[in-house]
Design a protein around this motif. Structure first.
Motif, PDB file in Angstrom:
ATOM      1  N   THR A  28       0.869  -1.172   0.000  1.00 29.25           N
ATOM      2  CA  THR A  28       0.000   0.000   0.000  1.00 29.25           C
ATOM      3  C   THR A  28       0.905   1.220   0.000  1.00 29.25           C
ATOM      4  OG1 THR A  28      -1.763  -1.121   1.202  1.00 29.25           O
ATOM      5  CG2 THR A  28      -1.768   1.286   1.254  1.00 29.25           C
ATOM      6  N   VAL A  30       1.096   5.013   0.445  1.00 24.39           N
ATOM      7  CA  VAL A  30       0.351   6.106   1.041  1.00 24.39           C
ATOM      8  C   VAL A  30       0.974   7.418   0.587  1.00 24.39           C
ATOM      9  CG1 VAL A  30      -0.491   7.158   3.168  1.00 24.39           C
ATOM     10  CG2 VAL A  30      -0.202   4.662   3.037  1.00 24.39           C
ATOM     11  N   HIS A  59      -1.176  -0.815  -4.344  1.00 24.51           N
ATOM     12  CA  HIS A  59      -2.414  -0.080  -4.098  1.00 24.51           C
ATOM     13  C   HIS A  59      -2.050   1.309  -3.559  1.00 24.51           C
ATOM     14  CE1 HIS A  59      -6.453   0.820  -2.809  1.00 24.51           C
ATOM     15  NE2 HIS A  59      -6.045   0.984  -1.563  1.00 24.51           N
ATOM     16  N   VAL A  61      -3.094   4.942  -1.821  1.00 26.59           N
ATOM     17  CA  VAL A  61      -4.063   5.652  -0.993  1.00 26.59           C
ATOM     18  C   VAL A  61      -3.568   7.088  -0.873  1.00 26.59           C
ATOM     19  CG1 VAL A  61      -5.142   5.821   1.279  1.00 26.59           C
ATOM     20  CG2 VAL A  61      -4.631   3.567   0.311  1.00 26.59           C
ATOM     21  N   THR A  63      -4.221  10.339   1.014  1.00 29.19           N
ATOM     22  CA  THR A  63      -4.942  10.805   2.191  1.00 29.19           C
ATOM     23  C   THR A  63      -4.033  11.583   3.116  1.00 29.19           C
ATOM     24  OG1 THR A  63      -6.288  10.125   4.086  1.00 29.19           O
ATOM     25  CG2 THR A  63      -4.494   8.655   3.464  1.00 29.19           C
ATOM     26  N   ALA A  69      -4.475   5.135   7.265  1.00 30.36           N
ATOM     27  CA  ALA A  69      -4.053   4.385   6.074  1.00 30.36           C
ATOM     28  C   ALA A  69      -3.074   3.277   6.441  1.00 30.36           C
ATOM     29  CB  ALA A  69      -3.439   5.331   5.046  1.00 30.36           C
TER      30      ALA A  69
END
Length: 174
Positions: A28, A30, A59, A61, A63, A69
């Motif tokens: 992920t 971020v 992935h 994110v 934010t 997150a």
């Protein structure tokens, strides 16, 4: 493993952070800064460059709530970068002209939440800007940014097993 990667602008820190998770199956990414929105072509180009380097299976994110997150992520996590996160938090709170005590109060809660989330994560790489090695900022906003990011970096480093300093594409493990 928790690793903080720090260095100056264009030092290669993001590339190094990405390489540390090269073999991870699930990542992920971020991105806590302002998304590309057409209002700043230079920023948009930087965001596009970062996006183009990421493997398709990562992935992303975008934010300002980095702690959430990190807590919600499955697999390894790459946070890039704490400098853009700090800018977004200060912008969101309208804190650029606030007194140091007010800023410290807001940031303390955010930093604590971030460090708690990082402590609970298994594999995480956090990228940040190293500040305070160069010119003393001539504007209050620059001093505020430098001082608060220095605090953020110290607190995040305290929950990481390693800190990597990237200079001119070279990595020193501290």
């Amino acid at each position: 493993m928790k690793i903080l990667v720090t260095g100056g602008v264009r030092s290669g820190k993001s590339r190094h952070g990405e390489a540390l998770l090269d073999g991870a199956g699930r990542v992920t990414y971020v991105a806590p800064g302002r998304p590309a929105d057409g209002s700043d072509p230079d920023w948009d180009a930087r965001v596009a460059q970062h996006r183009s380097r990421r493997p398709e299976h990562w992935h992303t994110v975008e934010t300002i709530d980095v702690a959430a997150a990190v807590r919600d992520a499955r697999g390894a996590v790459l946070v890039d970068c704490l400098g853009t996160w700090l800018t977004a938090v200060i912008d969101e709170g309208g804190l650029w002209e606030a007194d140091a005590h007010t800023v410290a109060g807001v940031m303390d809660a955010r930093i604590t939440a971030l460090c708690d989330a990082l402590s609970g994560a298994a594999d995480v790489v956090v990228v940040t800007n190293e500040v305070g090695l160069g010119v003393v900022p001539s504007h209050r906003s620059g001093v505020l940014f430098r001082d608060v990011l220095g605090t953020v970096n110290q607190r995040v480093a305290a929950v990481c097993e390693e800190v990597h300093l990237v200079i001119a594409g070279r990595v020193l493990i501290l």
